[in-house]
Design a protein around this motif. Structure first.
Motif, PDB file in Angstrom:
ATOM      1  N   LEU A 158       0.840  -1.191   0.000  1.00  0.00           N
ATOM      2  CA  LEU A 158       0.000   0.000   0.000  1.00  0.00           C
ATOM      3  C   LEU A 158       0.880   1.249   0.000  1.00  0.00           C
ATOM      4  O   LEU A 158       1.758   1.405   0.852  1.00  0.00           O
ATOM      5  CB  LEU A 158      -0.919   0.001   1.217  1.00  0.00           C
ATOM      6  N   VAL A 159       0.627   2.124  -0.949  1.00  0.00           N
ATOM      7  CA  VAL A 159       1.392   3.366  -1.083  1.00  0.00           C
ATOM      8  C   VAL A 159       0.434   4.525  -0.819  1.00  0.00           C
ATOM      9  O   VAL A 159      -0.302   4.953  -1.709  1.00  0.00           O
ATOM     10  CB  VAL A 159       2.005   3.498  -2.490  1.00  0.00           C
ATOM     11  N   PRO A 160       0.399   5.039   0.413  1.00  0.00           N
ATOM     12  CA  PRO A 160      -0.560   6.099   0.756  1.00  0.00           C
ATOM     13  C   PRO A 160      -0.213   7.401   0.055  1.00  0.00           C
ATOM     14  O   PRO A 160       0.939   7.625  -0.331  1.00  0.00           O
ATOM     15  CB  PRO A 160      -0.420   6.212   2.271  1.00  0.00           C
ATOM     16  N   PRO A 161      -1.191   8.303  -0.100  1.00  0.00           N
ATOM     17  CA  PRO A 161      -0.937   9.538  -0.831  1.00  0.00           C
ATOM     18  C   PRO A 161      -0.060  10.546  -0.098  1.00  0.00           C
ATOM     19  O   PRO A 161       0.546  11.401  -0.727  1.00  0.00           O
ATOM     20  CB  PRO A 161      -2.347  10.104  -1.053  1.00  0.00           C
ATOM     21  N   TYR A 162       0.014  10.468   1.224  1.00  0.00           N
ATOM     22  CA  TYR A 162       0.831  11.435   1.957  1.00  0.00           C
ATOM     23  C   TYR A 162       1.370  10.899   3.273  1.00  0.00           C
ATOM     24  O   TYR A 162       2.381  11.371   3.755  1.00  0.00           O
ATOM     25  CB  TYR A 162       0.047  12.730   2.219  1.00  0.00           C
ATOM     26  N   GLU A 163       0.766   9.904   3.847  1.00  0.00           N
ATOM     27  CA  GLU A 163       1.115   9.454   5.200  1.00  0.00           C
ATOM     28  C   GLU A 163       2.256   8.433   5.179  1.00  0.00           C
ATOM     29  O   GLU A 163       2.106   7.290   5.597  1.00  0.00           O
ATOM     30  CB  GLU A 163      -0.143   8.880   5.871  1.00  0.00           C
ATOM     31  N   HIS A 164       3.419   8.860   4.670  1.00  0.00           N
ATOM     32  CA  HIS A 164       4.579   7.974   4.594  1.00  0.00           C
ATOM     33  C   HIS A 164       5.834   8.834   4.457  1.00  0.00           C
ATOM     34  O   HIS A 164       5.852   9.781   3.671  1.00  0.00           O
ATOM     35  CB  HIS A 164       4.451   7.036   3.393  1.00  0.00           C
ATOM     36  N   PRO A 165       6.895   8.526   5.199  1.00  0.00           N
ATOM     37  CA  PRO A 165       8.095   9.377   5.151  1.00  0.00           C
ATOM     38  C   PRO A 165       8.738   9.462   3.779  1.00  0.00           C
ATOM     39  O   PRO A 165       9.273  10.514   3.401  1.00  0.00           O
ATOM     40  CB  PRO A 165       9.035   8.738   6.184  1.00  0.00           C
ATOM     41  N   HIS A 166       8.701   8.379   2.984  1.00  0.00           N
ATOM     42  CA  HIS A 166       9.304   8.429   1.650  1.00  0.00           C
ATOM     43  C   HIS A 166       8.475   9.280   0.697  1.00  0.00           C
ATOM     44  O   HIS A 166       9.029   9.941  -0.193  1.00  0.00           O
ATOM     45  CB  HIS A 166       9.468   7.021   1.091  1.00  0.00           C
ATOM     46  N   ILE A 167       7.158   9.264   0.881  1.00  0.00           N
ATOM     47  CA  ILE A 167       6.298  10.143   0.089  1.00  0.00           C
ATOM     48  C   ILE A 167       6.598  11.601   0.435  1.00  0.00           C
ATOM     49  O   ILE A 167       6.801  12.446  -0.446  1.00  0.00           O
ATOM     50  CB  ILE A 167       4.811   9.837   0.357  1.00  0.00           C
ATOM     51  N   ILE A 168       6.647  11.905   1.711  1.00  0.00           N
ATOM     52  CA  ILE A 168       6.890  13.277   2.169  1.00  0.00           C
ATOM     53  C   ILE A 168       8.256  13.765   1.692  1.00  0.00           C
ATOM     54  O   ILE A 168       8.393  14.894   1.192  1.00  0.00           O
ATOM     55  CB  ILE A 168       6.781  13.352   3.698  1.00  0.00           C
ATOM     56  N   ALA A 169       9.280  12.942   1.839  1.00  0.00           N
ATOM     57  CA  ALA A 169      10.621  13.344   1.418  1.00  0.00           C
ATOM     58  C   ALA A 169      10.663  13.609  -0.083  1.00  0.00           C
ATOM     59  O   ALA A 169      11.299  14.569  -0.541  1.00  0.00           O
ATOM     60  CB  ALA A 169      11.633  12.271   1.804  1.00  0.00           C
ATOM     61  N   GLY A 170       9.989  12.767  -0.855  1.00  0.00           N
ATOM     62  CA  GLY A 170       9.948  12.982  -2.291  1.00  0.00           C
ATOM     63  C   GLY A 170       9.280  14.291  -2.657  1.00  0.00           C
ATOM     64  O   GLY A 170       9.781  15.055  -3.499  1.00  0.00           O
ATOM     65  N   GLN A 171       8.167  14.596  -2.009  1.00  0.00           N
ATOM     66  CA  GLN A 171       7.477  15.850  -2.302  1.00  0.00           C
ATOM     67  C   GLN A 171       8.343  17.058  -1.932  1.00  0.00           C
ATOM     68  O   GLN A 171       8.270  18.111  -2.581  1.00  0.00           O
ATOM     69  CB  GLN A 171       6.140  15.954  -1.550  1.00  0.00           C
ATOM     70  N   GLY A 172       9.153  16.900  -0.921  1.00  0.00           N
ATOM     71  CA  GLY A 172      10.002  18.003  -0.490  1.00  0.00           C
ATOM     72  C   GLY A 172      11.053  18.414  -1.503  1.00  0.00           C
ATOM     73  O   GLY A 172      11.610  19.514  -1.406  1.00  0.00           O
ATOM     74  N   THR A 173      11.303  17.565  -2.500  1.00  0.00           N
ATOM     75  CA  THR A 173      12.312  17.923  -3.506  1.00  0.00           C
ATOM     76  C   THR A 173      11.859  19.090  -4.371  1.00  0.00           C
ATOM     77  O   THR A 173      12.690  19.772  -4.968  1.00  0.00           O
ATOM     78  CB  THR A 173      12.655  16.710  -4.397  1.00  0.00           C
ATOM     79  N   ALA A 174      10.549  19.349  -4.445  1.00  0.00           N
ATOM     80  CA  ALA A 174      10.079  20.519  -5.197  1.00  0.00           C
ATOM     81  C   ALA A 174      10.587  21.797  -4.546  1.00  0.00           C
ATOM     82  O   ALA A 174      11.100  22.704  -5.216  1.00  0.00           O
ATOM     83  CB  ALA A 174       8.557  20.519  -5.274  1.00  0.00           C
ATOM     84  N   ALA A 175      10.430  21.907  -3.224  1.00  0.00           N
ATOM     85  CA  ALA A 175      10.923  23.086  -2.513  1.00  0.00           C
ATOM     86  C   ALA A 175      12.445  23.138  -2.524  1.00  0.00           C
ATOM     87  O   ALA A 175      13.036  24.229  -2.607  1.00  0.00           O
ATOM     88  CB  ALA A 175      10.408  23.073  -1.076  1.00  0.00           C
ATOM     89  N   LEU A 176      13.091  21.983  -2.444  1.00  0.00           N
ATOM     90  CA  LEU A 176      14.556  21.939  -2.520  1.00  0.00           C
ATOM     91  C   LEU A 176      15.044  22.572  -3.817  1.00  0.00           C
ATOM     92  O   LEU A 176      15.937  23.430  -3.811  1.00  0.00           O
ATOM     93  CB  LEU A 176      15.017  20.483  -2.425  1.00  0.00           C
ATOM     94  N   GLU A 177      14.438  22.177  -4.939  1.00  0.00           N
ATOM     95  CA  GLU A 177      14.825  22.747  -6.226  1.00  0.00           C
ATOM     96  C   GLU A 177      14.542  24.241  -6.290  1.00  0.00           C
ATOM     97  O   GLU A 177      15.348  25.023  -6.811  1.00  0.00           O
ATOM     98  CB  GLU A 177      14.074  22.036  -7.352  1.00  0.00           C
TER      99      GLU A 177
END
Length: 332
Positions: A158-177
Motif C-alpha cells: 500500500l502506497v498512501p498519498p501522503y502518510e509515509h516518510p518516503h512520500i513526504i521526502a519525495g514531495q520536499g524535492t520541489a521546494a529543494l529545487e
C-alpha cells in the motif's frame, strides 16, 4: 487565517520524522527520472501582488503534478519481490496517476482506489498508465479502509498519498529545487490537502532558509489542517465539497500533521471563486494551465491573504491536471 506564534524548528522536543537528508536522498533517487520543473517569473504578477514572486511549476512535472516525486521515491525502495506482486493506492487523481506511472517505470503493476466523482481526465490518465481502477463513493465509504483490505487480499504494497516518510521526502524535492534556484525566499506558499507536499516542503525550506515563513493554503470548505493546528491535534470535518478536488480531505495525516505543526507559521483559506480567478490569471497572464488545487496557493497571494507581505515569495503550483471541458466550465 490561523496565525501561529511561530513554528518549532528542528532541534526542539519533537523528533525529526522526516529530515533534510531524507529529502536530499530522494532528490538523488529522482535525478533523471522526475523533471526538474521550471521556476517562472512575471512582472505582471509582481505588480499585482506587490512582491517578487517565484512560481515553482509542478504542473510541468511528470503526470502533471508534484505527486510523481513522492510516488517514485517510495516505490523505488520496495523489494523486487514486492514490486513483482504489485502496489495499491487510493487517490482522487494525481497520486493515482503518479503511482500508476511509477509502477510502470519500475516494472510493477498498480491497483488504484478512486472516488466515483474523480475527474474523468485523471481516471483516464491513470488507466492509460496501466493501472486497474476500483471505484468508491467518497461521501459514504472509507477509502483508506478499502485500499488496506484490497492490498491485504492481493498481497500488494500500500502506497498512501501522503502518510509515509518516503512520500513526504519525495514531495520536499520541489521546494529543494526552488530554493536552490532562487537562493533566498522570505516565505513559501503551498497548497495543503493531506499535508505531504507542505510537510516535505517545510522540511527542505526551513533547513535551507532558516527564518522562512511557511504558509499553507486550504479551500474554505476544507480547512481541516487549519482547525487541527488551532486544536493542537488532528480533527475531522465533513468531506469537503469544493472545486479543489485534490484538497477535498476530511482530516490531516498523523505524520504530516506532526511535521506541519512544528514547521508551519500559518494556514490561510481561499474561496472557490478566488481559486477560479487564480486559474484565469495563470491562463491569461502567465500562459499556464492549472487545476483548482494547483492554483490555490496563487489564489491566496492574489486575494491578499498573506499579511504582512514578504519581499520575495515562493509559490508552488502543485498541478495542472484538468480536462478542457472542465477547465472551460469552471472559468465560463
Amino acid at each position: 487565517m490561523t496565525q501561529r506564534t511561530g513554528p518549532v524548528r528542528p532541534g526542539g522536543d519533537a523528533p525529526d520524522l522526516v529530515t533534510f537528508d531524507d529529502v536530499r536522498d530522494a532528490a538523488r533517487r529522482l535525478a533523471g527520472v522526475a523533471h526538474r520543473t521550471p521556476v517562472l517569473r512575471s512582472r505582471t504578477l509582481d505588480a499585482a501582488v506587490g512582491a517578487e514572486v517565484h512560481l515553482k511549476c509542478e504542473n510541468f512535472q511528470r503526470v502533471g503534478a508534484f505527486k510523481f516525486r513522492g510516488a517514485y521515491n517510495a516505490l523505488s525502495r520496495l523489494a523486487p519481490e514486492q514490486l513483482a506482486r504489485g502496489v495499491a493506492a487510493y487517490s482522487s487523481g494525481n497520486h493515482a496517476q503518479a503511482v500508476a506511472l511509477a509502477a510502470r517505470e519500475l516494472g510493477s503493476r498498480a491497483v488504484i482506489v478512486m472516488p466515483e466523482d474523480a475527474p474523468q481526465s485523471k481516471a483516464d490518465a491513470t488507466a492509460g498508465y496501466g493501472a486497474e481502477i476500483v471505484r468508491y463513493d467518497r461521501y459514504t465509504a472509507d477509502r483508506a479502509a478499502l485500499a488496506h483490505q484490497l492490498a491485504e487480499e492481493r498481497g500488494l504494497a500500500l502506497v498512501p498519498p501522503y502518510e509515509h516518510p518516503h512520500i513526504i521526502a519525495g514531495q520536499g524535492t520541489a521546494a529543494l529545487e526552488l530554493l536552490e534556484e532562487t537562493g533566498r525566499l522570505d516565505a513559501l506558499l503551498a497548497p495543503v490537502g493531506g499535508g505531504g507536499l507542505m510537510a516535505g516542503s517545510a522540511t527542505a525550506a526551513t533547513a535551507l532558509a532558516p527564518g522562512i515563513r511557511m504558509i499553507g493554503v486550504e479551500p474554505e470548505a476544507g480547512d481541516d489542517t487549519r482547525r487541527s493546528l488551532a486544536a493542537g491535534h488532528p480533527v475531522t470535518i465533513p468531506v469537503p465539497r469544493t472545486i479543489a478536488d485534490g484538497q477535498a480531505v476530511d482530516t490531516p495525516g498523523a505524520l504530516t500533521f506532526a511535521i506541519n505543526r512544528r514547521l508551519l507559521d500559518s494556514v490561510v483559506l481561499v474561496s472557490d471563486d478566488e481559486i477560479r480567478a487564480a486559474m484565469r490569471f495563470a491562463f491569461e497572464r502567465l500562459k499556464i494551465v492549472t487545476e483548482p488545487s494547483g492554483a490555490s496557493a496563487l489564489a491566496a497571494l492574489l486575494a491578499g491573504r498573506v499579511s504582512p507581505l514578504p519581499a520575495r515569495i515562493g509559490v508552488i503550483i502543485s498541478g495542472g491536471n484538468i480536462g478542457p471541458d472542465r477547465f472551460a466550465e469552471l472559468l465560463g
